[in-house]
Structure formats: C-alpha cells, structure tokens
Scaffold this active site. Sequence first.
Site, short mmCIF file in Angstrom:
data_model
loop_
_atom_site.label_atom_id
_atom_site.label_comp_id
_atom_site.label_asym_id
_atom_site.label_seq_id
_atom_site.Cartn_x
_atom_site.Cartn_y
_atom_site.Cartn_z
N TYR A 135 0.76 -1.28 0.07
CA TYR A 135 0.01 0.02 -0.07
C TYR A 135 0.95 1.27 0.11
O TYR A 135 1.48 1.61 1.15
CB TYR A 135 -0.91 0.12 1.24
CG TYR A 135 -1.76 1.03 1.40
CD1 TYR A 135 -2.09 2.06 0.45
CD2 TYR A 135 -2.54 1.40 2.65
CE1 TYR A 135 -3.07 3.29 0.50
CE2 TYR A 135 -3.59 2.27 2.72
CZ TYR A 135 -3.55 3.31 1.85
OH TYR A 135 -4.53 4.46 1.78
N LYS A 163 -0.37 -1.25 -4.72
CA LYS A 163 -1.47 -0.12 -4.79
C LYS A 163 -0.90 1.22 -4.87
O LYS A 163 -0.14 1.56 -3.83
CB LYS A 163 -2.35 -0.29 -3.54
CG LYS A 163 -3.29 0.73 -3.41
CD LYS A 163 -4.18 0.91 -2.43
CE LYS A 163 -5.29 1.94 -2.19
NZ LYS A 163 -5.56 2.14 -0.65
N VAL A 205 -7.93 -0.59 -6.32
CA VAL A 205 -8.31 -0.61 -5.07
C VAL A 205 -9.21 0.67 -4.72
O VAL A 205 -8.67 1.86 -5.04
CB VAL A 205 -7.27 -0.55 -4.00
CG1 VAL A 205 -7.84 -0.58 -2.49
CG2 VAL A 205 -6.60 -1.82 -4.15
#
Length: 299
Positions: A135, A163, A205
């Site tokens: 992330y 991500k 996402v």
Amino acid sequence: MAIWKGVFPAVTTKMTQDSQLDIPALKSSIERLIENGVSGVIVLPMLGENASLNMQEREAVIRAAVETANGRVPVLSGLAETTLENAQKNAKAYQSFGASGLMVFPSLGYKTDPRETAEWYKGIASATSLPVMIYNNPIAYGVDVTVDVLKELIDTPEIVCIKEETGDIRRVTDMYIEFGDRFSIFCGVDDLIVESSALGVTGWVSGMTNVWPAECVKIFNLCAQEKFAEAREIYRIVTPSFHLDTHVKLVQYIKLAEHLVYGAPEWTRAPRLPLVGAEREYVEKTVKKAIDDLANYQG
C-alpha cells in the site's frame, strides 16, 4: 503465487450507532459487492477503520468476509502496524483467520527511509506464505515505495502487487518500464482510474465501489477494453463523488454515501464523528446529484 486483477473495493467496516461491529450489515455489503462483479475484496483497509479495531474485532471482520465470499473472490486484509514484530504476528493470525492475501501499510509509528522501507516489507513477507500488496500512499503516511525501493523487493516472491497512490500518474509507466510485469499495479485513487487504466494498470483498489459497485466495475471493464469514450461518460458523472475518496474524512464521506445510495449504516467509531452542518450538506448534495445523473444515464 496469486495474480490479482480487476476491481478490489476497500470495504468499509459496518458499525451500529453505539460503535459496535455490525456483522450482518458487513456481510450484506460484501455480498452486494460480489453480486455486482468485483474481483476481490479488501477488509480492514484504512477506510475500514483498521486502527480503531481490536484484534478480536479484526478476526470477526476477516472471518465474516471469508464466509460471505465462500471462495468466489479473494479476501485480502489490510495489515497496519507500528512494529515489525506485531506486523509479522498479525500477518500469521490473519492467514489463520482465512485471509488469502495482505495489503500491507508502511510502519505507522515511524517514517522509514528507503532501506528501512524495503526491510519492513521483506520482513512481513517472510512471516507467511500469503501474497502481499504494498500500500503505497506517501501523501497519507509519509513513506514512498519508489522504483528504487521496489528494486530491492524484486526477489521477494510474496510481494506481487503495488497499490499506487502517490497521485503522480507518471509512476505507473515508470514501474512498467523498470519491472515489466513483475508486479501487478493497481490504481489506488478513485479519481485517477481512467487515467491509470490508459497507462495499463491491472486493477483498482477503490473506496467508492462500496457505493456504486456495478458502475465502478463497468468503468474499469470499459477501460480494459479501451472503450475510453464510453468510460468517460460514467466517470464524469461520478468523479465529483470520487473526489470524496481523497479527503481526510473519506471514511465518513463514503459511509454517508453508502447510506444514501442503499441504506447502509453510516456510523463510525470515535474519534470520527457523524457529519453535520454544511459539510454534511455538501456530501449529500454531491452524492445525490450523481444518483440522479446515473438514473438518467443512457449508456
């Protein structure tokens, strides 16, 4: 190792008005997402109020999601910790609860330098056999998993996906130039999905997919088919609402939007409080306009 692609909503954690978990509402919302074509779900993201939940609550959320998905789509769990020891311990726990992958935050207690950032992700990846999505949100967390950092992670097979949430659209192409298809690259910003898709991201996402799953899946699929003119028609309707996903109060904003669109509970856990006054009116006006415009959309 897993190859993830498609739309993976960052699922909000449903709560009652007295701030307790609302597991029936959570399971219902996940079922709604799957029925509308998402390719995976991510529970306990930042949007899911990860840091506000204790370990027993996190276990309940993961197990409820896994039970609801019933193998139809992968269930990833956010992993947000301050120390490597806790991150490794909880990675193992989340695997035991049934998670099929992890979306791993940087350390929340310290802004690691590039060498420390690489070691953080290597250390977590070594704790389980689960595939890992990094992330990367330097705007929120102050740590950037740059191309140079990723060079240190090429030989860590558990790390399969990034991500990308820097807000710098050029980063997508930079990663493809350097790594080819070594990592799946997911857009992590709702109001950059069409732009990111044009550069070849393989997944998304998304926060606002909680609100409009069918429409978000349609946007993504149209882009994947390079039908960008059609995708832009829907994108322009929902982008004012997508901007809500980039605000510090995105949890409250998106939960309120879910409430307006399909009646989900809007409640959050303190210190987050329900929206009031002009701020609430702005979110309601923005979302209701999209509701009306989508109802009139002829695509």
